[in-house]
Design a protein around this motif. Sequence first.
Motif, PDB file in Angstrom:
ATOM      1  N   HIS A  42       0.812  -1.235   0.000  1.00 15.94           N
ATOM      2  CA  HIS A  42       0.000   0.000   0.000  1.00 15.94           C
ATOM      3  C   HIS A  42       0.832   1.266   0.000  1.00 15.94           C
ATOM      4  O   HIS A  42       0.317   2.326   0.321  1.00 15.94           O
ATOM      5  N   ASN A  43       2.122   1.169  -0.289  1.00 12.96           N
ATOM      6  CA  ASN A  43       2.961   2.350  -0.134  1.00 12.96           C
ATOM      7  C   ASN A  43       3.349   3.016  -1.440  1.00 12.96           C
ATOM      8  O   ASN A  43       3.940   4.082  -1.421  1.00 12.96           O
ATOM      9  N   ASN A  44       3.029   2.364  -2.554  1.00 14.31           N
ATOM     10  CA  ASN A  44       3.463   2.921  -3.840  1.00 14.31           C
ATOM     11  C   ASN A  44       2.944   4.330  -4.062  1.00 14.31           C
ATOM     12  O   ASN A  44       3.701   5.229  -4.405  1.00 14.31           O
ATOM     13  N   SER A  45       1.659   4.493  -3.872  1.00 13.98           N
ATOM     14  CA  SER A  45       1.074   5.803  -4.177  1.00 13.98           C
ATOM     15  C   SER A  45       1.589   6.873  -3.224  1.00 13.98           C
ATOM     16  O   SER A  45       1.873   8.000  -3.646  1.00 13.98           O
ATOM     17  N   SER A  46       1.740   6.532  -1.943  1.00 13.85           N
ATOM     18  CA  SER A  46       2.237   7.556  -1.013  1.00 13.85           C
ATOM     19  C   SER A  46       3.706   7.873  -1.302  1.00 13.85           C
ATOM     20  O   SER A  46       4.126   9.024  -1.161  1.00 13.85           O
ATOM     21  N   ILE A  51       1.345  19.609   3.788  1.00 17.62           N
ATOM     22  CA  ILE A  51       0.674  18.464   3.139  1.00 17.62           C
ATOM     23  C   ILE A  51       1.609  17.249   3.140  1.00 17.62           C
ATOM     24  O   ILE A  51       1.161  16.111   3.349  1.00 17.62           O
ATOM     25  N   LEU A  52       2.895  17.512   2.967  1.00 17.54           N
ATOM     26  CA  LEU A  52       3.868  16.416   3.057  1.00 17.54           C
ATOM     27  C   LEU A  52       3.778  15.750   4.432  1.00 17.54           C
ATOM     28  O   LEU A  52       3.778  14.510   4.547  1.00 17.54           O
ATOM     29  N   GLY A  53       3.650  16.588   5.461  1.00 13.76           N
ATOM     30  CA  GLY A  53       3.512  16.056   6.828  1.00 13.76           C
ATOM     31  C   GLY A  53       2.285  15.182   6.963  1.00 13.76           C
ATOM     32  O   GLY A  53       2.347  14.084   7.521  1.00 13.76           O
ATOM     33  N   GLY A  54       1.165  15.674   6.415  1.00 14.65           N
ATOM     34  CA  GLY A  54      -0.076  14.893   6.478  1.00 14.65           C
ATOM     35  C   GLY A  54       0.091  13.546   5.801  1.00 14.65           C
ATOM     36  O   GLY A  54      -0.359  12.514   6.320  1.00 14.65           O
ATOM     37  N   ILE A  55       0.769  13.540   4.654  1.00 10.89           N
ATOM     38  CA  ILE A  55       0.960  12.277   3.910  1.00 10.89           C
ATOM     39  C   ILE A  55       1.843  11.319   4.694  1.00 10.89           C
ATOM     40  O   ILE A  55       1.554  10.117   4.798  1.00 10.89           O
ATOM     41  N   ILE A  56       2.924  11.843   5.270  1.00 10.72           N
ATOM     42  CA  ILE A  56       3.829  10.982   6.034  1.00 10.72           C
ATOM     43  C   ILE A  56       3.087  10.335   7.211  1.00 10.72           C
ATOM     44  O   ILE A  56       3.273   9.157   7.515  1.00 10.72           O
ATOM     45  N   PHE A  57       2.208  11.092   7.821  1.00  7.64           N
ATOM     46  CA  PHE A  57       1.509  10.565   8.990  1.00  7.64           C
ATOM     47  C   PHE A  57       0.425   9.551   8.657  1.00  7.64           C
ATOM     48  O   PHE A  57       0.121   8.698   9.474  1.00  7.64           O
ATOM     49  N   ILE A  58      -0.173   9.662   7.462  1.00 10.14           N
ATOM     50  CA  ILE A  58      -1.283   8.720   7.204  1.00 10.14           C
ATOM     51  C   ILE A  58      -0.890   7.585   6.258  1.00 10.14           C
ATOM     52  O   ILE A  58      -1.712   6.747   5.931  1.00 10.14           O
ATOM     53  N   THR A  66       0.651   4.907   6.584  1.00  7.69           N
ATOM     54  CA  THR A  66       0.546   3.529   7.057  1.00  7.69           C
ATOM     55  C   THR A  66      -0.894   3.135   7.358  1.00  7.69           C
ATOM     56  O   THR A  66      -1.171   1.983   7.684  1.00  7.69           O
ATOM     57  N   GLU A  67      -1.805   4.083   7.261  1.00 10.24           N
ATOM     58  CA  GLU A  67      -3.195   3.771   7.605  1.00 10.24           C
ATOM     59  C   GLU A  67      -3.868   2.943   6.513  1.00 10.24           C
ATOM     60  O   GLU A  67      -3.556   3.093   5.330  1.00 10.24           O
ATOM     61  N   ASP A  68      -4.793   2.111   6.959  1.00 16.32           N
ATOM     62  CA  ASP A  68      -5.470   1.213   6.029  1.00 16.32           C
ATOM     63  C   ASP A  68      -6.689   1.923   5.425  1.00 16.32           C
ATOM     64  O   ASP A  68      -7.832   1.687   5.803  1.00 16.32           O
ATOM     65  N   ILE A  69      -6.414   2.821   4.514  1.00 16.46           N
ATOM     66  CA  ILE A  69      -7.487   3.550   3.823  1.00 16.46           C
ATOM     67  C   ILE A  69      -7.196   3.523   2.319  1.00 16.46           C
ATOM     68  O   ILE A  69      -6.168   3.000   1.911  1.00 16.46           O
ATOM     69  N   LYS A  70      -8.103   4.100   1.530  1.00 19.65           N
ATOM     70  CA  LYS A  70      -7.883   4.126   0.075  1.00 19.65           C
ATOM     71  C   LYS A  70      -6.768   5.126  -0.225  1.00 19.65           C
ATOM     72  O   LYS A  70      -7.020   6.286  -0.541  1.00 19.65           O
ATOM     73  N   ASP A 109       5.426   5.734  20.782  1.00 14.91           N
ATOM     74  CA  ASP A 109       5.999   7.058  20.482  1.00 14.91           C
ATOM     75  C   ASP A 109       6.022   7.301  18.965  1.00 14.91           C
ATOM     76  O   ASP A 109       5.818   6.369  18.179  1.00 14.91           O
ATOM     77  N   LEU A 110       6.300   8.532  18.601  1.00 15.40           N
ATOM     78  CA  LEU A 110       6.314   8.893  17.171  1.00 15.40           C
ATOM     79  C   LEU A 110       7.275   7.997  16.374  1.00 15.40           C
ATOM     80  O   LEU A 110       8.407   7.788  16.820  1.00 15.40           O
ATOM     81  N   PRO A 111       6.855   7.508  15.215  1.00 13.57           N
ATOM     82  CA  PRO A 111       7.794   6.734  14.398  1.00 13.57           C
ATOM     83  C   PRO A 111       8.941   7.642  13.909  1.00 13.57           C
ATOM     84  O   PRO A 111       8.781   8.860  13.876  1.00 13.57           O
ATOM     85  N   LYS A 112      10.018   7.001  13.493  1.00 14.78           N
ATOM     86  CA  LYS A 112      11.228   7.762  13.169  1.00 14.78           C
ATOM     87  C   LYS A 112      10.998   8.791  12.047  1.00 14.78           C
ATOM     88  O   LYS A 112      11.424   9.941  12.143  1.00 14.78           O
ATOM     89  N   ASP A 113      10.326   8.334  10.968  1.00 22.99           N
ATOM     90  CA  ASP A 113      10.150   9.257   9.837  1.00 22.99           C
ATOM     91  C   ASP A 113       9.319  10.474  10.237  1.00 22.99           C
ATOM     92  O   ASP A 113       9.618  11.607   9.840  1.00 22.99           O
ATOM     93  N   CYS A 114       8.318  10.241  11.067  1.00 22.31           N
ATOM     94  CA  CYS A 114       7.473  11.358  11.511  1.00 22.31           C
ATOM     95  C   CYS A 114       8.280  12.287  12.424  1.00 22.31           C
ATOM     96  O   CYS A 114       8.150  13.517  12.336  1.00 22.31           O
TER      97      CYS A 114
END
Lengths: 476, 474
Positions: free
Chosen positions: A33-37, A100-107, A109-113, A446-451
């Motif tokens: 699920h990571n290709n698009s992000s 917006i980059l921040g928003g993308i990094i944070f979501i 891993t979420e199981d959404i479309k 705790d916050l993941p490393k990339d975040c």
Amino acid sequence: MTNQLMMLSLIVIIPFLGMLFVLTSKDDSLSSHNNSSNVAVFTILSNIIMIWQIFAFIKKTQNGMQLQQTIRWLDYLGINFVFAVDNMSLLLILAVHIIILGGIIFIRTEDIKQKAMMAFSLLFLSMTTGLFISNDIFSFFIFYEGMLLPLFMLIGMHGELKKNSLLNGFFIYNLIGCIIFLLGILWVYKNDGIVSMEAFARLSSRKSYIPWIWLAFTIAFMFRIPIWPFHYFIAAINTKLRNPLVFIEVSLLPLSGLYALYRFWPNYIPLEISQHFVWINVIGVLTMLFISLIGFANSDSQYRVFAYSTIYYIMYLLGIFSQNKNIFANLNYALFGFLLVLGGLEVVTAYIRRQELLHASSSQGFLCRARRLSLIYSFLIFSAVGYPISSMFTNNFLILSQLLSVNIHMGAVLALSWLLVSISLISEMLRLKTDNKECFLGKSNDLPKDCFIYMLIIIFMLLMSFIHPLWFVFTS
Amino acid sequence: MLSQWFIMLPEILLISFILIASLVNYYRSEKTPKTFFTLAQFFLIAVFLFTVVFYNKSVFPAYWQNTPLITLFKSFAYLLSLGWLYLSSKWFLNKNRPSGIFCGIIFIQLLLFDILASSTSLLTLGVIIPLLFSSNLCLIMRHWDIDKVKPVAFRYVITSLIFTVLLWIAVIMLYFLSSSFEYSAVQQYLTAQAHNNYYILIAIALIIAVFMFMLGVAPFHIWYLDFISNGVLPVCGFITLVVPLIIFCTLVNLLKDCLFPFNNYIEILLSFFAGLSIIIGAVSSNGEQNIRRLFAYLAIYCWGICLLGLTDLSPSSIIASFAYIIISILSFAGIYTVFLGFKSHSEYLSDFASLKGFSNTRPYMSAALMIFMFSFIGLAPTFGFSGYMLIINNLLADSAWLKVIILISGMFIAAKSCLNIIRVVYFNNMRQSYDRPDKSIYICLFIIVAIILLSLFNPNWLIRNAFVMVGGIN
């Protein structure tokens, strides 16, 4: 200065191309699920580099729009896309990209479309960038209205709204604002043949219809700013959103209205018109007070972030209506810092809420156990309330002091609203820092490393901007 | 003499196809819908090419005469017919039904359209329009369940007979007044009239009413809804995509070359029909549960906007309406292509509920549908915005505020129904099973979306051509 490199159109096209790549990317369980992000992150990073390059081309001391570029569009009516930038538009574009980059990094891993979400986010980014670089009234309108399409889809698909009628209402409500804007534009075009924004700002108010056009534009732009009586749909949608990326994007809607007001602000306003601005001041401060009181009484952290953003947006709006040159000169830096803090605060708040839901635990005391999160959250809260640790302090205090000098009563109510919203943010932070046995969240949450790295970059930018607003520009 | 035969080639080719298709239908044992499409495509391409080559030539200028603008309309009509015949052949293959007669009727219609669009005489209108009504009747009868379409056909026969009689009355009245059938002579007579003659006003009103009936706009839209509700998909697609284009072209010619002296009166008539269509189309589309009827109402709404933009008959208004009709037809072409891919267990679906969660199973078709929907709303930067902008700009230039208010009100109401479609397609997690669509449907959708995207970035190819050609007829 003429823009030979077509860099301005490129920063609109790159996110659009990124969207097409996202649409063609394979995004299933096999590709994690990571290709698009990944495509979205890469696209935004590429564009940030382009924006950084453009900063090097513009002259900081020169007033007005620079690097003008014209793209032929509708020859028959003489309507073309004219792009140009100044310090303010570039700073806003950069800030929007970063949050917006921040928003993308944070979501991511979420199981959404993910695919649809990334595609529409990139389309939104393309439209927003186009809006900030537009230098003629038609292309400005196209991008202004174009923002609605991805927003509607994002809210509908990922907003988790229970009532769909609210979404339709939100769209049609914004469309009404856009149509008022379009009618105003076409009326000016019909009477004066004007397409350039500078020429519009120079239009003399002596022409009988011009005050009406300004009124129409002001109303059209107010449709996007959560000020009474235009606040209902934005407030209703924003407080229900649970996805940080969508929240950030919806929060940029008032920014577009504010920016439009700033760009279409006339060079000269006669006294008989400006004397009516007092009504905007009264409505503005009352809305601020009302929203800050609700934010103060409301325990929902999301609402508190919304209240915070609304207070600031209305403050900037009042700043524009004050016609004070110092405020106009500081608005770009103030908005840059504000957007970074707002974006950071929203993603961290959403992260805490998600951990709370995932582990069915109370979040009270979470910050005692998560050191990274505690550091980031505390810094952002202190920045948000105007503590002298970031660029938020200087520019926003300057705007507040100028507003106080313009109208002491208005400034006092504004300061009170600010105080209320600051108390509500700090009390939320204190709650998260007060240890509690019912909190099962620990170091592992705790916050993941990339975040964390992303948030550290935000903090670094806020700190550096405090020292020098354009610290990242090396030439000119 | 030989050159005249060459000029007649488009018409000769259209007739030849009908003859050859009839022979194939009766004498060839192994024939499929593909056979007829293969045959039709060669003829249509040839007709298209010869129409373009002889864009301003005519053998019978007293009855019909080509102009660049007419050629532009005809070219679009032929290309759309070609595309639609291709997609229709897939429908016939899927249903395992013969397509020979359908193709024949389409070519008869194209022949009639060819003459009608170029007509320069009221006599031509009086002869061709009743023939068109008859061919429409043949089209609706192309249904395997004849009992289902019998009442529709009966109602259509009655109404089309009434409108034929009205048309003949109008033509005869104008002939007796001006002593000629020719547009130019009638126009000269009308120009010479200092005072409004009631006979002229009645005749013009009757002619406009007949055109409104053919276009299927309110209040004469019942036959169109009947056809869409009961007709087979290839028929519905053809009468939505090709017919309005030609009727619109004929109407523009008639108004410009014949009835122009009574422009102010025509403006009132057209505004009335346009306003009514916009309101009825937009309002009715909101409550409709059958998606084909829903889009039929949206079509009525769109033709209403075209007429509203046309009302002052200035070159800029013709360009605006022309651009809008092309944009709308492209969107409808896309929507009908989606309809062809919208099937389950070999049955073509048409109820609103079956769209639920369509995007979960068919993401690309849903994305195309979404683009067409936003285009209908006129949201920038979709292609639909250009059409709306041109029409609103034109109305504002005339200070026609009432028309602007009607258009914008209709736009908001229609927007609601378009948003409902997007909502059902996208914001629903339901996963229904649909049949895998044919590759050709994806190819056609891709082409339509590509044209829309290219036109979005460079609308000049359409607007500039229209501008040059409208300039040509003035």
